[in-house]
Design a protein around this motif. Structure first.
Motif, PDB file in Angstrom:
ATOM      1  N   ARG A 249       0.782  -1.235   0.000  1.00  0.00           N
ATOM      2  CA  ARG A 249       0.000   0.000   0.000  1.00  0.00           C
ATOM      3  C   ARG A 249       0.816   1.288   0.000  1.00  0.00           C
ATOM      4  NH1 ARG A 249      -3.677  -1.464   5.110  1.00  0.00           N
ATOM      5  NH2 ARG A 249      -1.567  -1.740   5.963  1.00  0.00           N
ATOM      6  N   ASN A 250       2.138   1.212   0.020  1.00  0.00           N
ATOM      7  CA  ASN A 250       2.952   2.416   0.051  1.00  0.00           C
ATOM      8  C   ASN A 250       3.393   2.810  -1.358  1.00  0.00           C
ATOM      9  OD1 ASN A 250       5.631   4.063   0.873  1.00  0.00           O
ATOM     10  ND2 ASN A 250       4.181   4.015   2.568  1.00  0.00           N
ATOM     11  N   THR A 251       4.040   3.970  -1.464  1.00  0.00           N
ATOM     12  CA  THR A 251       4.420   4.491  -2.779  1.00  0.00           C
ATOM     13  C   THR A 251       5.748   3.945  -3.283  1.00  0.00           C
ATOM     14  OG1 THR A 251       5.420   6.413  -1.700  1.00  0.00           O
ATOM     15  CG2 THR A 251       3.137   6.628  -2.438  1.00  0.00           C
ATOM     16  N   ILE A 252       6.639   3.544  -2.363  1.00  0.00           N
ATOM     17  CA  ILE A 252       7.939   3.023  -2.769  1.00  0.00           C
ATOM     18  C   ILE A 252       8.211   1.701  -2.064  1.00  0.00           C
ATOM     19  CG2 ILE A 252       8.962   5.254  -3.343  1.00  0.00           C
ATOM     20  CD1 ILE A 252      10.238   5.300  -0.608  1.00  0.00           C
ATOM     21  N   PHE A 253       9.073   0.888  -2.684  1.00  0.00           N
ATOM     22  CA  PHE A 253       9.381  -0.423  -2.146  1.00  0.00           C
ATOM     23  C   PHE A 253      10.652  -0.380  -1.300  1.00  0.00           C
ATOM     24  CE2 PHE A 253       6.704  -1.399  -5.752  1.00  0.00           C
ATOM     25  CZ  PHE A 253       5.922  -2.445  -5.279  1.00  0.00           C
ATOM     26  N   SER A 254      10.867  -1.448  -0.561  1.00  0.00           N
ATOM     27  CA  SER A 254      12.094  -1.574   0.232  1.00  0.00           C
ATOM     28  C   SER A 254      13.290  -1.804  -0.691  1.00  0.00           C
ATOM     29  CB  SER A 254      11.976  -2.752   1.197  1.00  0.00           C
ATOM     30  OG  SER A 254      10.934  -2.534   2.120  1.00  0.00           O
ATOM     31  N   HIS A 255      14.442  -1.327  -0.268  1.00  0.00           N
ATOM     32  CA  HIS A 255      15.643  -1.450  -1.093  1.00  0.00           C
ATOM     33  C   HIS A 255      16.125  -2.898  -1.208  1.00  0.00           C
ATOM     34  CE1 HIS A 255      15.980   2.822  -1.559  1.00  0.00           C
ATOM     35  NE2 HIS A 255      16.072   3.041  -0.256  1.00  0.00           N
ATOM     36  N   TRP A 256      15.748  -3.755  -0.253  1.00  0.00           N
ATOM     37  CA  TRP A 256      16.268  -5.121  -0.292  1.00  0.00           C
ATOM     38  C   TRP A 256      15.785  -5.883  -1.520  1.00  0.00           C
ATOM     39  CZ3 TRP A 256      12.797  -9.079  -0.464  1.00  0.00           C
ATOM     40  CH2 TRP A 256      11.545  -8.907   0.124  1.00  0.00           C
ATOM     41  N   ILE A 257      14.671  -5.464  -2.102  1.00  0.00           N
ATOM     42  CA  ILE A 257      14.094  -6.212  -3.224  1.00  0.00           C
ATOM     43  C   ILE A 257      15.049  -6.264  -4.415  1.00  0.00           C
ATOM     44  CG2 ILE A 257      12.166  -6.322  -4.863  1.00  0.00           C
ATOM     45  CD1 ILE A 257      10.436  -5.035  -2.664  1.00  0.00           C
ATOM     46  N   GLY A 258      15.784  -5.183  -4.651  1.00  0.00           N
ATOM     47  CA  GLY A 258      16.731  -5.186  -5.763  1.00  0.00           C
ATOM     48  C   GLY A 258      18.176  -5.233  -5.333  1.00  0.00           C
ATOM     49  N   ASP A 259      18.398  -5.545  -4.066  1.00  0.00           N
ATOM     50  CA  ASP A 259      19.754  -5.581  -3.526  1.00  0.00           C
ATOM     51  C   ASP A 259      20.568  -6.694  -4.200  1.00  0.00           C
ATOM     52  OD1 ASP A 259      21.988  -6.229  -1.649  1.00  0.00           O
ATOM     53  OD2 ASP A 259      21.061  -4.608  -0.489  1.00  0.00           O
ATOM     54  N   PHE A 260      21.861  -6.418  -4.440  1.00  0.00           N
ATOM     55  CA  PHE A 260      22.736  -7.427  -5.051  1.00  0.00           C
ATOM     56  C   PHE A 260      22.777  -8.709  -4.216  1.00  0.00           C
ATOM     57  CE2 PHE A 260      24.654  -3.802  -7.336  1.00  0.00           C
ATOM     58  CZ  PHE A 260      24.684  -4.342  -8.611  1.00  0.00           C
ATOM     59  N   ALA A 261      22.530  -8.588  -2.909  1.00  0.00           N
ATOM     60  CA  ALA A 261      22.556  -9.766  -2.035  1.00  0.00           C
ATOM     61  C   ALA A 261      21.493 -10.780  -2.436  1.00  0.00           C
ATOM     62  CB  ALA A 261      22.361  -9.345  -0.577  1.00  0.00           C
ATOM     63  N   PHE A 262      20.444 -10.322  -3.144  1.00  0.00           N
ATOM     64  CA  PHE A 262      19.368 -11.213  -3.566  1.00  0.00           C
ATOM     65  C   PHE A 262      19.537 -11.633  -5.027  1.00  0.00           C
ATOM     66  CE2 PHE A 262      17.669  -9.357   0.225  1.00  0.00           C
ATOM     67  CZ  PHE A 262      16.899 -10.367   0.785  1.00  0.00           C
ATOM     68  N   SER A 263      20.767 -11.846  -5.432  1.00  0.00           N
ATOM     69  CA  SER A 263      21.052 -12.234  -6.814  1.00  0.00           C
ATOM     70  C   SER A 263      20.553 -13.636  -7.143  1.00  0.00           C
ATOM     71  CB  SER A 263      22.553 -12.149  -7.088  1.00  0.00           C
ATOM     72  OG  SER A 263      23.269 -12.995  -6.204  1.00  0.00           O
ATOM     73  N   ASN A 264      20.119 -14.407  -6.119  1.00  0.00           N
ATOM     74  CA  ASN A 264      19.565 -15.742  -6.376  1.00  0.00           C
ATOM     75  C   ASN A 264      18.141 -15.690  -6.908  1.00  0.00           C
ATOM     76  OD1 ASN A 264      21.783 -17.409  -5.562  1.00  0.00           O
ATOM     77  ND2 ASN A 264      21.322 -16.910  -3.437  1.00  0.00           N
ATOM     78  N   LEU A 265      17.517 -14.524  -6.861  1.00  0.00           N
ATOM     79  CA  LEU A 265      16.132 -14.418  -7.316  1.00  0.00           C
ATOM     80  C   LEU A 265      16.007 -14.790  -8.794  1.00  0.00           C
ATOM     81  CD1 LEU A 265      14.836 -11.207  -5.511  1.00  0.00           C
ATOM     82  CD2 LEU A 265      13.801 -13.483  -5.406  1.00  0.00           C
ATOM     83  N   VAL A 266      15.064 -15.698  -9.066  1.00  0.00           N
ATOM     84  CA  VAL A 266      14.797 -16.153 -10.436  1.00  0.00           C
ATOM     85  C   VAL A 266      13.522 -15.539 -10.982  1.00  0.00           C
ATOM     86  CG1 VAL A 266      14.308 -18.188 -11.856  1.00  0.00           C
ATOM     87  CG2 VAL A 266      16.031 -18.316 -10.050  1.00  0.00           C
ATOM     88  N   SER A 267      12.541 -15.298 -10.108  1.00  0.00           N
ATOM     89  CA  SER A 267      11.283 -14.705 -10.562  1.00  0.00           C
ATOM     90  C   SER A 267      10.771 -13.701  -9.540  1.00  0.00           C
ATOM     91  CB  SER A 267      10.228 -15.793 -10.810  1.00  0.00           C
ATOM     92  OG  SER A 267       9.794 -16.364  -9.593  1.00  0.00           O
ATOM     93  N   ILE A 268      10.158 -12.636 -10.052  1.00  0.00           N
ATOM     94  CA  ILE A 268       9.542 -11.610  -9.218  1.00  0.00           C
ATOM     95  C   ILE A 268       8.185 -11.265  -9.825  1.00  0.00           C
ATOM     96  CG2 ILE A 268       9.666  -9.222  -8.402  1.00  0.00           C
ATOM     97  CD1 ILE A 268      12.672  -9.410  -8.415  1.00  0.00           C
ATOM     98  N   PHE A 287      20.415 -13.341 -12.042  1.00  0.00           N
ATOM     99  CA  PHE A 287      19.773 -14.591 -12.458  1.00  0.00           C
ATOM    100  C   PHE A 287      18.259 -14.462 -12.622  1.00  0.00           C
ATOM    101  CE2 PHE A 287      23.656 -15.864 -10.155  1.00  0.00           C
ATOM    102  CZ  PHE A 287      24.299 -16.531 -11.180  1.00  0.00           C
ATOM    103  N   LEU A 288      17.757 -13.238 -12.640  1.00  0.00           N
ATOM    104  CA  LEU A 288      16.318 -13.022 -12.781  1.00  0.00           C
ATOM    105  C   LEU A 288      15.868 -13.414 -14.186  1.00  0.00           C
ATOM    106  CD1 LEU A 288      13.825 -11.900 -11.273  1.00  0.00           C
ATOM    107  CD2 LEU A 288      14.292  -9.697 -12.374  1.00  0.00           C
ATOM    108  N   LYS A 289      14.925 -14.373 -14.264  1.00  0.00           N
ATOM    109  CA  LYS A 289      14.454 -14.869 -15.559  1.00  0.00           C
ATOM    110  C   LYS A 289      13.017 -14.477 -15.871  1.00  0.00           C
ATOM    111  CE  LYS A 289      17.492 -18.881 -16.048  1.00  0.00           C
ATOM    112  NZ  LYS A 289      17.563 -20.336 -16.319  1.00  0.00           N
ATOM    113  N   SER A 290      12.223 -14.198 -14.842  1.00  0.00           N
ATOM    114  CA  SER A 290      10.811 -13.880 -15.067  1.00  0.00           C
ATOM    115  C   SER A 290      10.416 -12.682 -14.220  1.00  0.00           C
ATOM    116  CB  SER A 290       9.932 -15.090 -14.711  1.00  0.00           C
ATOM    117  OG  SER A 290       8.554 -14.758 -14.786  1.00  0.00           O
ATOM    118  N   LEU A 291       9.769 -11.695 -14.846  1.00  0.00           N
ATOM    119  CA  LEU A 291       9.303 -10.503 -14.136  1.00  0.00           C
ATOM    120  C   LEU A 291       7.881 -10.202 -14.587  1.00  0.00           C
ATOM    121  CD1 LEU A 291       9.772  -8.017 -12.313  1.00  0.00           C
ATOM    122  CD2 LEU A 291      10.766  -6.854 -14.314  1.00  0.00           C
ATOM    123  N   ILE A 292       6.980 -10.111 -13.612  1.00  0.00           N
ATOM    124  CA  ILE A 292       5.578  -9.776 -13.885  1.00  0.00           C
ATOM    125  C   ILE A 292       5.226  -8.526 -13.092  1.00  0.00           C
ATOM    126  CG2 ILE A 292       3.175 -10.521 -13.716  1.00  0.00           C
ATOM    127  CD1 ILE A 292       4.151 -13.402 -13.899  1.00  0.00           C
TER     128      ILE A 292
END
Length: 402
Positions: A249-268, A287-292
């Motif tokens: 419900r807020n206007t901006i997201f947390s910085h951790w979502i795109g943090d380099f530490a989360f490079s294991n993310l495959v889908s968002i 390694f992000l392969k799918s974004l919706i």
């Protein structure tokens, strides 16, 4: 409109087939041949309807008789869906009663998308040997506290947090005890950051998939710092591979979502975040392969949130952007758009219901194989100026590109 209805009916029928094929139905009606025959006949009729629906798109959808039949079929599907919901609930109740008399031997319980199911039986804790519990998409008002007694549970699709004014149900402190949790719904019921931190998601090393969802029925824009701080406190372990955020419900997201530490993310997947103005910086996730991205009503531009000079979305293969009411354009730099530095491996691009979008592609996409554009009425060009044209094997446009 008719084409969209055809697609919706086809998808609804596919879900019904899967549910009618579940093991719980023949087990529930074992020995009741008449009921099983009637359900088999229902399945046959729905299969026939599915064939006709698939054929309807090739027919003249402007024919009034075809349109009336499609709308009547929609009502029939809803009634059949309600029937299967009731069967699923009875199957669950029967399973619980049977398991209590057989030393709670059940290991798997699949209830996903039972839309009429609002409460689970209070004696769920009797299923002490349960390994797999899937309640995704079930509009539960609360969950029994006995869920914590299932010590052998290896998969739990999600928990639903109870209203803080209700004595029973699951609160955030209990979430920390659930090792194999994959989603938290009802986040609007969290009081403050301290409560959000009680889940200790950052300590769950085995967490590979996480869904964070606020209740859509109580959506109220929250521009306070508290809402963002709560999302900050829900930061998971960096082993995470799949992330979904719904109705934030807020206007901006947390910085951790795109943090380099989360490079294991495959889908968002980011959906129905209607107050969001700026999307998270995820272009550098290796390694992000799918974004919706779906239903972010205040996002005007996509691309200007990326400030890195190197390749962006270097592994992304699927990009879906849907129901973006005010999104107008891509805002990557000209150098990035023309030099193939963004989306170099993108194979599938879907743009749907973006009524103000004027340009289809963000530049030269060397790997693009499938392009779907639907209901983007203001789109006047497919490619930006001075962009190299290239062959696209599969291109579908509907009421959009001109």
């Amino acid at each position: 409109m008719a084409a969209e209805l055809v697609a919706l009916l086809s998808a609804s029928l596919q879900v019904l087939f899967q549910r009618l094929a579940s093991e719980g139905i023949p087990q529930l009606f074992h020995g009741k041949k008449l009921i099983l025959d009637q359900l088999d006949e229902l399945n046959t009729l729905l299969l026939s309807a599915h064939v006709l629906v698939n054929d309807a798109e090739n027919k003249q959808l402007r024919n009034e008789e075809v349109r009336v039949w499609l709308f009547k079929l929609q009502d029939v599907i809803h009634e059949a869906d309600d029937l299967v919901d009731r069967i699923d609930y009875e199957a669950l109740r029967s399973k619980l009663e049977d398991d209590q008399s057989r030393s709670s031997a059940s290991r798997t319980l699949l209830l996903s998308w039972c839309k009429k199911l609002s409460l689970l039986p209070k004696n769920m804790g009797s299923l002490i040997n349960l390994r797999y519990l899937d309640i995704e998409g079930v509009p539960l008002k609360e969950m029994p506290q006995q869920i914590n007694q299932m010590k052998h549970l290896q998969f739990l699709s999600n928990v639903v947090l109870s209203d803080r004014h209700i004595n029973g149900g699951i609160k955030m402190k209990r979430v920390a005890e659930l090792e194999h949790l994959h989603g938290i719904w009802g986040l609007e019921n969290i009081i403050d950051v301290a409560e959000a931190s009680e889940a200790s998601l950052k300590d769950k090393k085995g967490l590979s998939k996480l869904t964070l969802r606020w209740n859509v029925d109580t959506f109220v824009a929250d521009y306070s710092q508290k809402e963002k701080d709560i999302l900050d406190a829900l930061r998971p372990h960096t082993n995470l591979k799949h992330l979904e955020i719904d109705n934030y419900r807020n206007t901006i997201f947390s910085h951790w979502i795109g943090d380099f530490a989360f490079s294991n993310l495959v889908s968002i997947k980011i959906s129905n975040c209607k107050s969001c103005c700026i999307l998270p910086h995820v272009g550098q996730l290796a390694f992000l392969k799918s974004l919706i991205i779906d239903g972010c009503d205040r996002v005007i531009s996509i691309g200007d949130e990326i400030h890195h000079k190197g390749p962006q979305f270097s592994c992304l293969e699927v990009l879906r952007i849907e129901n973006m009411l005010v999104w107008k354009d891509w805002s990557f730099s000209n150098e990035a758009m023309q030099g193939g530095k963004i989306f170099p491996l993108l194979k599938r691009l879907v743009l749907m219901n973006c009524p103000k979008l004027s340009v289809g592609l963000p530049g030269y996409l060397p790997s693009l194989e499938h392009l779907i554009i639907c209901n983007c009425e203001q789109m006047v060009v497919l490619l930006p100026e001075n962009t190299t044209d290239h062959y696209i094997p599969s291109l579908y446009c509907h009421h959009s590109y001109r």
